[in-house]
Each structure stands twice: as structure tokens, then as C-alpha cells.
Enzyme design. Structure first.
Site, mmCIF file in Angstrom:
data_model
loop_
_atom_site.group_PDB
_atom_site.id
_atom_site.type_symbol
_atom_site.label_atom_id
_atom_site.label_comp_id
_atom_site.label_asym_id
_atom_site.label_seq_id
_atom_site.Cartn_x
_atom_site.Cartn_y
_atom_site.Cartn_z
ATOM 1 N N HIS A 200 0.419 -1.463 0.018
ATOM 2 C CA HIS A 200 0.198 -0.163 0.199
ATOM 3 C C HIS A 200 1.020 0.673 -0.215
ATOM 4 O O HIS A 200 0.128 2.539 0.488
ATOM 5 C CB HIS A 200 -1.145 0.071 0.881
ATOM 6 C CG HIS A 200 -1.775 -0.879 1.117
ATOM 7 N ND1 HIS A 200 -1.622 -2.610 1.604
ATOM 8 C CD2 HIS A 200 -3.259 -0.775 1.482
ATOM 9 C CE1 HIS A 200 -3.377 -2.647 0.785
ATOM 10 N NE2 HIS A 200 -3.606 -1.712 1.042
ATOM 11 N N GLY A 251 -0.953 -2.434 -5.468
ATOM 12 C CA GLY A 251 -2.281 -3.649 -5.124
ATOM 13 C C GLY A 251 -2.756 -2.086 -5.250
ATOM 14 O O GLY A 251 -4.500 -2.671 -5.662
ATOM 15 N N HIS A 252 -2.995 -1.667 -4.166
ATOM 16 C CA HIS A 252 -4.963 -0.773 -3.872
ATOM 17 C C HIS A 252 -4.628 0.153 -4.674
ATOM 18 O O HIS A 252 -3.891 1.798 -3.940
ATOM 19 C CB HIS A 252 -4.659 -0.467 -2.554
ATOM 20 C CG HIS A 252 -5.920 -0.276 -2.096
ATOM 21 N ND1 HIS A 252 -6.484 0.895 -2.118
ATOM 22 C CD2 HIS A 252 -6.775 -0.047 -0.476
ATOM 23 C CE1 HIS A 252 -7.561 0.636 -1.544
ATOM 24 N NE2 HIS A 252 -7.973 0.222 -0.962
ATOM 25 N N GLU A 382 -14.085 -7.847 0.828
ATOM 26 C CA GLU A 382 -14.519 -7.267 0.388
ATOM 27 C C GLU A 382 -14.927 -6.550 -0.914
ATOM 28 O O GLU A 382 -14.693 -5.736 -1.290
ATOM 29 C CB GLU A 382 -13.780 -6.374 1.495
ATOM 30 C CG GLU A 382 -13.370 -6.726 3.065
ATOM 31 C CD GLU A 382 -12.870 -5.509 3.161
ATOM 32 O OE1 GLU A 382 -12.149 -4.617 2.339
ATOM 33 O OE2 GLU A 382 -12.594 -4.686 4.228
ATOM 34 N N GLU A 398 -19.517 -1.944 1.384
ATOM 35 C CA GLU A 398 -18.301 -0.894 2.481
ATOM 36 C C GLU A 398 -18.777 0.551 1.976
ATOM 37 O O GLU A 398 -18.850 1.121 1.060
ATOM 38 C CB GLU A 398 -17.096 -2.032 2.688
ATOM 39 C CG GLU A 398 -16.411 -0.127 3.495
ATOM 40 C CD GLU A 398 -14.601 -1.119 2.831
ATOM 41 O OE1 GLU A 398 -14.209 0.124 3.132
ATOM 42 O OE2 GLU A 398 -14.624 -1.808 2.459
ATOM 43 N N CYS A 400 -16.524 3.082 2.728
ATOM 44 C CA CYS A 400 -15.546 3.841 1.888
ATOM 45 C C CYS A 400 -15.699 3.161 0.125
ATOM 46 O O CYS A 400 -15.693 3.679 -0.781
ATOM 47 C CB CYS A 400 -14.281 2.747 1.889
ATOM 48 S SG CYS A 400 -13.413 3.852 3.184
ATOM 49 N N CYS A 478 -10.547 3.058 8.274
ATOM 50 C CA CYS A 478 -10.439 3.882 6.680
ATOM 51 C C CYS A 478 -11.544 4.854 6.282
ATOM 52 O O CYS A 478 -12.080 6.134 5.285
ATOM 53 C CB CYS A 478 -10.358 2.365 5.235
ATOM 54 S SG CYS A 478 -11.211 1.461 5.455
ATOM 55 N N CYS A 479 -12.306 3.808 6.763
ATOM 56 C CA CYS A 479 -13.893 4.746 6.440
ATOM 57 C C CYS A 479 -14.008 5.550 7.431
ATOM 58 O O CYS A 479 -14.524 6.602 6.841
ATOM 59 C CB CYS A 479 -15.370 3.748 7.432
ATOM 60 S SG CYS A 479 -15.468 1.692 6.217
#
Length: 712
Positions: A200, A251-252, A382, A398, A400, A478-479
């Protein structure tokens, strides 16, 4: 109009609704052409002040409650909440950099310590170690972004001081090379960019870029922006098509859309080219993630992975992005990627890339979108599931992911202003995004199901991810900061513009300044959304200004009226009413979009919703909650023939005004005990009123059952 590249063999005229796409061989793809004249950009955050009873209240909750709460959480000062270690990690990195200036210092050699590392005793973490997830930095960057937007809306000296402190903390952790990632600075900087698939770094850099741009726009201070540019300049030395440079990609995804933003903020073409490089490389052969996995396997003495690259669909790296037609893999990553693809296609006039965006958009909204605006239906990774697989009680959806969908929708609108994109953006923002935050701003949902039985959540391991009440914090948090930055920047979704046109996508009360040449037009938009469909625009202008205003006609509205001053022309296109003329001080525009109650059914392919109905009104999806009805919501039945007899009631939930709906229906009585199975007899039902509240407001009155889809 000329054929797009690759479509010379089109069997129809180029203006037909469908074209033959040479990139997809036998597929018929929806015709999507780019028209530069229609391109638009989000309005400057300092030229649209929200003054809205609904969204203004949400923004004030974020400014007064959420942002200070997040600051305490990032500093690990929330009792009984999982520690974040965010600020801890930046301070640890800064101390290591300070020690590195001494002659006796030796940098640690990187060794993998796990995707998430926690101290043996959370009360006494080692000040020199990195804790939490590898991507923990991103939460801090999102806090900075949210705080910057909040300051643009509402000056706050105390908050501004905290922002300056946060920027100083971040910049103190930047390596002299420009590299800035606490996970690798603390654990071994020699390991930087050696595990792009899962660690990340570039994702975190994307959030650093977004926060830096927001900070500069809101405060005029460029310290963080300079730090972000230094990091990107370092990445440019390491990545690219030139010989000797890394051919990898994140990757993200996130950095792709961030680099497009950075290019627009700085005008530096190399930033845009880097974003395009990451887009073009993704899924190309030889597959970078396969090569990286093989290198890691060789290093660890493990068996080589097979040549099958389909497993990289989780990362949207199973094939080149222009060949992807189905939304697959991790839903947040996917929608961030698609948003970046849309930005890059607009900025480079890449029609083939935009066509791929259109294919992916259609796949989401036609086969994989919850009626609440959520995406990503399964907890396994997810991810998106197969077409029409939209379970309600096990839904992941989710927060996000809904935010990322709003990003994608807004960027499609920037290219092609069509109401279908704004309809989905509105759906996601008013429902799943807002549901992710409690009305008091003190707890959050990561997962947004459409059906909840608290007893089942506790007893059924398959529902472990579903929470019947919002949580104070999450180890993977993260949210909450994502919600904060989205709500604080809602004006950028409501209003976009180009040289001569202001687009109103969402009806949010605001004071907007539109510049046309060397003149300014001020629009005061008053809105009753989402409870009533009335809106009024009042014009202020020192001298007459000629420009176009474009108002979206919501897809949920059948009949609407637009009342204009004399001499103003109007026409309709792609779900927008364009009004053109010379605007004078005192001019008014009145808009009315009646909000009827709709009973919605799902496509029969959605097995979980077959024979059920959901209720919507205006932009809001409604749900039944135990607090207004009673237990066993599955025993209630909606009277489909009498939906038109619904009663609208004004209520307060969590101190916020709401419109509650009461619809005619029935309830089957359940007798205690009895046989497990009996011969069928007609159910004994009694007439009742089914009380429904907006989905975003559920779980604000304690724990209880909830359902969106109802028996009919």
C-alpha cells in the site's frame, strides 16, 4: 463525427446508439464519445459555501464532533477503542530520521513483520516501532483532507492549529530523498517498493497528495503540497517506461486519481504521465504481480505460483484495464481505479479508456448495485460478487466503497453530464455514505447491511462482519476519516463548472460564486431536499452576466417544473435542464421536483429480493426498524395496493428532523412454541401501519432489527 480509434469496422453509422468495438471483438458496447465542450470540473471549495439545513447539519457534525474525535482516535486517546497508532508511527519515523543524522546510526534492514503488527501491551507501545496496518498513514492523510475542507467551509482557529500541527508531524517524517511512508522508514527503507501488490505505499501516497491539495486550497499554505511533490518526484525516478525503472503499479489503487488532481493543481505534465503509466501497466503482460510473487517465493524458498493471472482479478490486474468489462475484485480498489481511469481518459482524451469506464459503469449499476447505493456484496475479500448476487443480511457494502462509487460517478459527470451518473452519486451519498456515520458523529459503520437481526449477528459466524450498532473505531479505520472528507467536500459533488456553465447535480443549499470572464455571478440556492423537492435560486450580480446554468432532473421525479425570468432560454439534454441568458441582479429560478413514494422491485435475477419490495422517496431509500414497529420484522407485509395511502409524518431522530412514512400493511402473529412444521393454512394477519424511516438514520436509537426489503 469520425469513428473512434479501433472501430473502423463498425457495422452501423457512427452516430448510432451502439458501435462495434474492435477492442472487444464481438461485443456491442454502448456508444460513448468525448466532447471537450462538455468537460467540467468541481467548483473551487472556497467558492461554494454550504448553507443547507440537511447537509449543513452533517458538515457541522463532522467539524464539531467527528474531526476532533478522529484526532483523539489517531492519537490513541479514545477509551475502550482499538488504538490507531497513526500519530505514533509518524513520530517514530521522525525520531529515526533524526537519529540517522548521527555517524553511528545504521539503518535497519527490512524484514516482513506482518500486514498488521500490534504491541504486546497496547498500553505501553515501543515508541521506536511501527504498529497497526501497513497502510495506517492513509488515515492521518484523510484526516488532514477532511479538516482542510471543513476550514474552507467554516473558519476555526483551534482546528486550523491542529491542522498545522498535523502537517508538521507528517513533514518531520519525510526522508531526505522525498520518500514518506512510516511503515518502511521504521522497519527498513531498503524494502521500499518491493511488495507493491499488498503493502500500500502508492495508495498512501495518493491520500497524501489529496490531503496536500486540499490543505493548500483551504489555507494557502504549501508546506504539505511541497512534501507531496517531493515524494512524487522521487517516485518518478523509480517508476516509468524507461529502461531500468520499475514497471509496477499499486495493489490498492488511489494514486491514479490523485496524480490527475496533482497535475490539475500544478500543471506538471509528468504527474499526469505517471498516472497514465500506472493505468496502462495494470494487467499488462508480463503481469507485474506474478513476477513480484515469484520473486518473493524464490526469496522465501517457497513454490513458484502458477502462470494463471486470474487470481489478480482481486486487484483488477488480471487483464489490461481497457479490456475489462466486468467490475471484479475488491470493491473499493475497483471504484478508485475506475475514477482514476475516468480522470486520465478526460485529461488525455483517451476515448478507448473512457469506453472501458462506460462498460464498467454499466456492469455496476445494472448488475451489482444495492438499492441503497452500496457496492461490494460479499465479506470474502470485501469484493464484488457474481452478477445479481445482492444478499441483504450478509451484505458487505463497505462505506468506503460507496464513497468510491461517488468518486467514479462525479468523474463520469465531469466528462459527460448525464443525469444517470448523478442519480447514482446521489443514491450513494444520501444513503450508504451517510449511514456510515451516527447522527451524533460519535460512532461508525464499516459494513452497511440491508437486513439485521441482532441475535443472528451474535450467534451466526457468517454474520461476524455485520454489526447491529455503530462502532467507536476500527483497527482498519479507513471509513470514518473517509466519511469526514466526503461530507466536508460535498460542494464538489453538488456543483461542477466549465468556462460558461455551472452544473447543479445535487440540490444542496449553498452560496455559489461563478466567474465568467472578468465578471462574477453569485447564486444563492435554497433547497428543501431531501424532504421536499422545492429549490429556489436567487441571483446577485453587480452587472449583467451571460452564462448557462444546468439543473439536473432527478431520475426519481416524473413531473417537474422550472420557472424562469423573462428572456431566459431553456433546453433539455441528457437529463439536465439548461437555462441560457443574461442574468441580472434579483433574478430568480424556481424548481420543483415532487417527491412521490415509489414501491421498487428488483430484477428477478436478484434471488434474495424476489417477491419483495423496497420503498423510496426522493433521493432516500427507506427501511423498517424495530424501534418504530416491533420485533420479527419478517412477519410484516406491505399492502401493495395501498401504497398511495401512505402518511408522511415529521419526526425527530437523534435531534435531526426526518420524514417518517407510515404505509398500510399486515402483521402475522407468532404464537410461542408450536411444531416446527405444520400443514399450510392461510396466515392469520391483522392490519397494521408499517413505519419506515430513512435508511441513513437506522441504528441511532439503540440495537434492534432492520429491513429494507419488505414482503408484499
Amino acid at each position: 463525427m469520425p469513428f473512434p480509434e479501433g472501430c473502423r469496422s463498425c457495422p452501423a453509422e457512427c452516430w448510432a446508439p451502439y458501435i462495434y468495438c474492435g477492442l472487444r471483438k464481438s461485443n456491442l458496447s454502448r456508444r460513448i464519445y468525448m466532447d471537450k465542450k462538455a468537460f467540467n470540473r468541481p467548483i473551487d471549495i472556497c467558492r461554494a459555501k454550504i448553507a443547507d439545513p440537511f447537509w449543513g447539519a452533517a458538515q457541522e457534525t463532522v467539524r464539531r464532533e467527528v474531526i476532533p474525535y478522529l484526532w483523539e482516535a489517531l492519537n490513541d486517546r479514545i477509551p475502550n477503542a482499538p488504538p490507531s497508532f497513526c500519530v505514533h508511527n509518524f513520530r517514530a519515523a521522525a525520531k529515526m530520521l533524526e537519529r540517522s543524522k548521527t555517524q553511528e546510526f545504521v539503518w535497519p534492514s527490512y524484514s516482513f513483520k506482518g500486514f498488521q503488527t500490534l504491541p504486546n501491551d497496547p498500553s505501553f507501545p515501543d515508541p521506536d516501532k511501527h504498529y497497526g496496518f501497513a497502510f495506517q498513514d492513509s488515515d492521518f492523510f484523510k484526516w488532514v483532507e477532511a479538516t482542510s475542507y471543513a476550514l474552507a467551509n467554516h473558519p476555526d482557529q483551534e482546528l486550523e492549529s491542529k491542522l498545522e500541527e498535523a502537517v508538521d508531524i507528517i513533514c518531520a517524517a519525510q526522508h531526505e530523498s522525498g520518500y514518506l511512508n512510516t511503515y518502511y522508514i521504521v522497519n527498513g527503507i531498503d524494502g521500499a517498493f518491493t511488495y507493491l501488490k499488498d503493502n500500500h505505499e502508492l495508495y498512501c501516497l495518493g491520500h497524501l497528495i489529496e490531503s496536500a491539495i486540499a490543505s493548500f486550497q483551504a489555507t494557502g499554505r504549501d508546506k504539505l503540497l511541497k512534501a507531496a511533490c517531493r515524494y512524487v518526484d522521487y517516485v518518478l525516478q523509480r517508476f516509468g517506461p524507461d529502461d531500468g525503472k520499475c514497471k509496477g503499479y499499486p495493489g490498492h489503487e488511489e494514486i491514479e486519481l490523485a496524480l490527475a488532481k496533482l497535475y490539475e493543481a500544478t500543471g506538471k505534465r509528468e504527474y499526469l504521465e505517471l498516472g497514465r503509466f500506472f493505468i496502462d501497466q495494470r494487467g499488462a503482460s508480463p503481469n507485474f504481480f506474478l513476477l513480484e510473487d515469484r520473486q518473493r517465493a524464490e526469496k522465501n524458498g517457497e513454490p513458484y505460483p502458477s502462470d494463471d493471472v486470474s487470481r489478480y482479478a482481486y486487484y483488477q490486474a488480471h487483464k489490461p484495464v481497457r479490456e475489462q468489462t466486468e467490475a471484479v475484485g475488491h470493491a473499493v480498489r475497483a471504484a478508485y481505479l475506475y475514477a482514476g481511469m475516468a480522470d486520465i481518459s478526460r485529461l488525455t482524451l483517451d476515448e478507448n479508456l473512457f469506453a472501458a469506464c462506460g462498460q464498467l459503469w454499466d456492469d455496476i449499476v445494472q448488475k451489482k448495485l444495492y438499492i441503497t447505493g452500496g457496492i461490494g456484496s460479499t465479506a470474502v475479500g470485501e469484493t464484488f460478487s457474481f452478477p445479481y448476487d445482492l444478499p441483504n443480511d450478509t451484505a458487505y457494502s463497505e462505506t468506503c466503497a460507496a464513497i468510491a462509487l461517488a468518486f467514479f460517478a462525479r468523474r463520469m459527470l465531469q466528462i459527460s453530464p448525464k443525469s444517470e451518473y448523478a442519480d447514482v452519486m446521489e443514491l450513494a451519498l444520501y444513503n450508504t455514505v451517510l449511514a456510515g456515520m451516527a447522527l451524533d458523529g460519535k460512532s461508525f459503520f464499516y459494513v452497511n447491511p440491508l437486513e439485521v437481526d441482532p441475535q443472528a449477528c451474535r450467534a451466526d459466524a457468517r454474520l461476524e462482519h455485520v454489526k447491529p450498532v455503530r462502532q467507536k473505531w476500527f483497527g482498519c479505520a479507513c471509513c470514518p476519516p473517509n466519511i469526514a472528507r466526503t461530507v466536508s467536500s460535498i460542494a464538489a459533488y453538488a456543483f461542477t463548472e466549465n468556462e460558461n456553465t455551472l452544473f447543479v447535480h445535487l440540490y444542496i443549499g449553498s452560496q455559489i460564486t461563478k466567474r465568467v470572464g472578468n465578471k462574477e455571478l453569485q447564486l444563492n440556492l435554497e433547497s428543501e431536499f431531501p424532504w421536499r423537492g422545492s429549490a429556489t435560486v436567487r441571483i446577485k450580480a453587480a452587472s449583467p452576466v451571460r452564462c448557462t446554468l444546468a439543473f439536473r432532473v432527478p431520475g426519481w421525479c416524473k413531473n417537474y417544473t422550472v420557472t424562469l425570468p423573462d428572456g431566459i432560454e431553456r433546453f433539455e439534454q441528457n437529463g439536465y435542464v439548461y437555462v441560457v441568458g443574461t442574468w441580472k441582479d434579483g433574478d430568480q429560478i424556481k424548481l420543483d421536483f415532487p417527491m412521490e413514494i415509489h414501491m421498487r422491485t428488483a430484477n428477478p435475477h436478484v434471488r434474495e429480493d424476489y417477491g419483495l419490495a423496497a420503498i423510496t422517496r426522493g433521493p432516500l431509500c427507506y427501511c423498517m426498524e424495530q424501534a418504530d414497529n416491533s420485533k420479527n420484522l419478517h412477519c410484516y407485509r406491505l399492502d401493495a395496493e395501498r401504497v398511495g395511502d401512505a402518511i408522511e409524518k415529521s419526526v425527530e431522530i437523534g435531534g435531526r428532523h426526518m420524514v417518517l412514512l407510515e404505509l398500510p400493511g399486515y402483521k402475522q402473529e407468532i404464537t410461542p412454541g408450536g411444531s416446527l412444521y405444520i400443514n399450510y393454512t392461510k396466515p392469520q394477519e391483522k392490519p397494521v401501519g408499517l413505519k419506515l424511516i430513512p435508511y441513513f438514520a437506522w441504528a441511532n436509537r439503540g440495537e434492534g432489527e432492520m429491513r429494507v426489503w419488505l414482503r408484499v
